[in-house]
Design a protein around this motif. Structure first.
Motif, short mmCIF file in Angstrom:
data_model
loop_
_atom_site.label_atom_id
_atom_site.label_comp_id
_atom_site.label_asym_id
_atom_site.label_seq_id
_atom_site.Cartn_x
_atom_site.Cartn_y
_atom_site.Cartn_z
N GLU A 182 -1.89 -5.02 5.83
CA GLU A 182 -0.52 -5.11 5.51
C GLU A 182 -0.22 -5.28 4.03
O GLU A 182 0.83 -4.93 3.46
CB GLU A 182 0.09 -6.06 6.31
CG GLU A 182 0.27 -5.66 7.75
CD GLU A 182 0.63 -6.69 8.58
OE1 GLU A 182 1.05 -7.93 8.09
OE2 GLU A 182 0.95 -6.50 9.71
N VAL A 183 -1.14 -6.13 3.17
CA VAL A 183 -0.91 -6.34 1.98
C VAL A 183 -0.96 -5.31 1.04
O VAL A 183 -0.15 -5.03 0.08
CB VAL A 183 -1.93 -7.70 1.66
CG1 VAL A 183 -1.87 -7.46 0.07
CG2 VAL A 183 -1.75 -8.96 2.35
N ASP A 184 -1.77 -4.37 1.56
CA ASP A 184 -2.08 -2.94 0.60
C ASP A 184 -1.22 -2.01 0.75
O ASP A 184 -1.33 -0.90 0.21
CB ASP A 184 -3.38 -2.63 0.55
CG ASP A 184 -4.53 -3.68 0.12
OD1 ASP A 184 -4.24 -4.73 -0.90
OD2 ASP A 184 -5.65 -3.87 0.38
N ILE A 185 -0.41 -1.93 1.63
CA ILE A 185 0.64 -0.81 2.19
C ILE A 185 1.47 -0.61 1.07
O ILE A 185 2.38 -1.71 0.83
CB ILE A 185 1.34 -0.86 3.60
CG1 ILE A 185 -0.03 -1.19 4.76
CG2 ILE A 185 2.20 0.08 3.92
CD1 ILE A 185 0.46 -1.39 6.04
N PRO A 186 1.81 0.54 0.42
CA PRO A 186 2.99 0.69 -0.54
C PRO A 186 4.35 0.42 0.35
O PRO A 186 4.55 0.91 1.35
CB PRO A 186 2.79 2.15 -1.01
CG PRO A 186 1.26 2.27 -0.62
CD PRO A 186 0.96 1.61 0.48
N VAL A 187 5.31 -0.16 -0.31
CA VAL A 187 6.67 -0.17 0.16
C VAL A 187 7.42 0.75 -0.50
O VAL A 187 7.59 0.75 -1.76
CB VAL A 187 7.02 -1.44 0.25
CG1 VAL A 187 8.69 -1.75 0.65
CG2 VAL A 187 6.19 -2.47 0.76
#
Length: 58
Positions: free
Chosen positions: A17-22
């Protein structure tokens, strides 16, 4: 005797979840309600409904 309210525990963060682009949906639609998204030559439509939900259709 005083009642103590427990502090909520922090939500665990998964490494994925930390590495998912927003991306902001309003920015994708240029403050409108629709955006076209292309994936491997296929076009999809992202739409923001009146209720503020997202719908992705082919």
């Amino acid at each position: 005797m005083t009642m103590m309210t427990p502090h909520p525990l922090p939500r665990p963060t998964r490494a994925e979840e930390v590495d998912i682009p927003v991306h902001d949906a309003r920015a994708l639609t240029n403050e409108g309600i629709r955006a076209r998204i292309r994936l491997d030559g296929q076009d999809y439509t992202l739409r923001i409904t009146r209720a503020g939900k997202l719908i992705l259709t082919k």
